[in-house]
Design an enzyme around this catalytic site. Structure first.
Site, mmCIF file in Angstrom:
data_model
loop_
_atom_site.group_PDB
_atom_site.id
_atom_site.type_symbol
_atom_site.label_atom_id
_atom_site.label_comp_id
_atom_site.label_asym_id
_atom_site.label_seq_id
_atom_site.Cartn_x
_atom_site.Cartn_y
_atom_site.Cartn_z
ATOM 1 N NE ARG A 16 -0.761 -0.417 5.133
ATOM 2 C CZ ARG A 16 0.157 0.439 5.678
ATOM 3 N NH1 ARG A 16 -0.812 1.602 4.832
ATOM 4 N NH2 ARG A 16 0.600 0.474 6.580
ATOM 5 N N GLY A 17 0.087 2.397 -0.079
ATOM 6 C CA GLY A 17 1.013 4.016 0.245
ATOM 7 C C GLY A 17 1.809 3.946 -1.231
ATOM 8 N NE ARG A 39 1.762 -5.586 13.248
ATOM 9 C CZ ARG A 39 2.594 -4.363 13.541
ATOM 10 N NH1 ARG A 39 2.666 -3.282 12.967
ATOM 11 N NH2 ARG A 39 3.229 -4.951 14.671
ATOM 12 C CG ASN A 64 9.228 -6.978 11.487
ATOM 13 O OD1 ASN A 64 9.830 -5.750 10.939
ATOM 14 N ND2 ASN A 64 9.559 -6.961 12.773
ATOM 15 C CB VAL A 65 12.102 -4.888 6.322
ATOM 16 C CG1 VAL A 65 12.016 -5.779 5.374
ATOM 17 C CG2 VAL A 65 11.800 -3.628 6.993
ATOM 18 C CG ASN A 91 8.349 2.191 0.770
ATOM 19 O OD1 ASN A 91 7.977 4.339 -0.020
ATOM 20 N ND2 ASN A 91 7.378 1.780 0.577
ATOM 21 C CE1 TYR A 152 7.983 11.906 10.485
ATOM 22 C CE2 TYR A 152 9.857 12.557 10.188
ATOM 23 C CZ TYR A 152 8.700 11.946 9.879
ATOM 24 O OH TYR A 152 9.475 11.446 9.038
ATOM 25 C CE LYS A 159 11.643 7.882 6.532
ATOM 26 N NZ LYS A 159 11.674 6.602 5.822
ATOM 27 C CG ASP A 189 -3.782 13.003 2.673
ATOM 28 O OD1 ASP A 189 -3.558 11.747 3.221
ATOM 29 O OD2 ASP A 189 -4.928 13.735 1.516
ATOM 30 C CB THR A 190 0.230 7.126 2.293
ATOM 31 O OG1 THR A 190 1.406 7.450 3.744
ATOM 32 C CG2 THR A 190 0.726 7.563 1.306
#
Ligand SMILES: NC(=O)c1ccc[n+]([C@@H]2O[C@H](COP(=O)([O-])OP(=O)(O)OC[C@H]3O[C@@H](n4cnc5c(N)ncnc54)[C@H](OP(=O)(O)O)[C@@H]3O)[C@@H](O)[C@H]2O)c1
Length: 260
Positions: A16-17, A39, A64-65, A91, A152, A159, A189-190
């Protein structure tokens, strides 16, 4: 013949995303795809179906990375089923959105493991499968690597680490013929936005983006696809920012916007 015909790409978190948009873009160029998910199996299966409709081969691997043994299993599976890999996109991301005084060791390790360490461990295995194939590796970062947003901190630091790992990989992998870069984006917008960022952000972002709209998953995917092309051969170790001009004009809420 399509530009990526006969190539194979693994995209982590591509059910997704943004990961899904990257998978669709590469598949539209003829690339076979390994969809990794964690998941959300149903979303991953729907993505796999959409990819197959583009005429490419698709594998689906749950892993699961953040867990090195699961990364090893994922690459063992690709080694057994294909024996090669041309493109690896790091990603998948997760993280704990908390103020800095509330970040405990578990939250830190979880976030760093999935967002930064996974790139290192996956790239090490990917390199073995890319021998003699002009491989490409692209990691996906965010502006939180350089700028500060409320809650964040853990993700932003992870990151920054991801971008640093990208630079070191880029140089150490030059002799292997593998090009490594990152793509960083402002808010997209995800579903991720719901977890990290306060309400009203979407409206704020539209107002502060000089282009006049938010970045879409497809905007990110287009730049990733360019970095996976031979036209980008001499770009190494860079973080390409996709933000509609936000970073270079932080005062843009008071300047004229584009028509987009
Ligand atoms: N959205 C933004 O505003 C934005 C901005 C800049 C950069 N980015 C970056 O773009 C990338 C994609 O973000 P997104 O917005 O598409 O996120 P998202 O909608 O939250 O999707 C996250 C993806 O990562 C996967 N994932 C999460 N934890 C995982 C794990 N431990 N192992 C394997 N896969 C895992 C999820 O798989 P399951 O669903 O199967 O669990 C899902 O496919 C991330 O690196 C993110 O930091 C996002």
């Amino acid at each position: 013949m399509k530009p990526l015909q006969g190539k194979l790409a693994l995209i982590t978190g591509s059910g997704r995303g943004i990961g899904k948009a990257i998978a669709l873009k590469l598949a539209s160029q003829g690339c076979d795809i390994v969809v990794n998910y964690f998941r959300r199996r149903e979303a991953a299966e729907q993505t796999a179906e959409a990819l197959r409709e583009l005429g490419v081969k698709v594998d689906l691997i749950k892993a699961n990375v953040g867990d090195s043994s699961k990364i090893a299993e994922m690459f063992d599976t690709i080694t057994e089923s294909h024996g090669y890999l041309d493109i690896f996109i790091s990603n998948a991301a997760s993280g704990v959105g908390r103020p800095i005084m509330e970040i405990d060791e578990k939250a830190w390790d979880w976030t760093m493991g999935i967002n930064a360490k996974a790139l290192l461990l996956c790239a090490q295995r990917a390199a073995g499968l890319m021998e003699g194939r002009n491989g490409k590796i692209v990691s996906i970062s965010s502006l939180g690597s350089k700028f500060v947003w409320p809650t964040y901190a853990a993700v932003g630091v992870s990151k920054a680490a991801l971008e640093a790992v990208t630079r070191y990989l880029a140089i150490e992998f030059c002799p292997k013929g593998i090009a490594v870069n990152a793509v960083s984006a402002s808010a997209v917008d995800t579903e991720a936005l719901k977890f990290y960022i306060r309400e009203g952000l979407v409206k704020d972002v539209k107002q502060t983006t000089p282009v006049g709209r938010m970045v879409t998953p497809e905007d990110v995917a287009n730049v990733v696809a360019f970095l996976c092309s031979e036209e980008a051969y001499m770009i190494r170790g860079q973080t390409i920012i996709v933000d509609g001009g936000t970073c270079v004009a932080p005062w843009s809420s008071v300047v004229e916007k584009g028509e987009a």
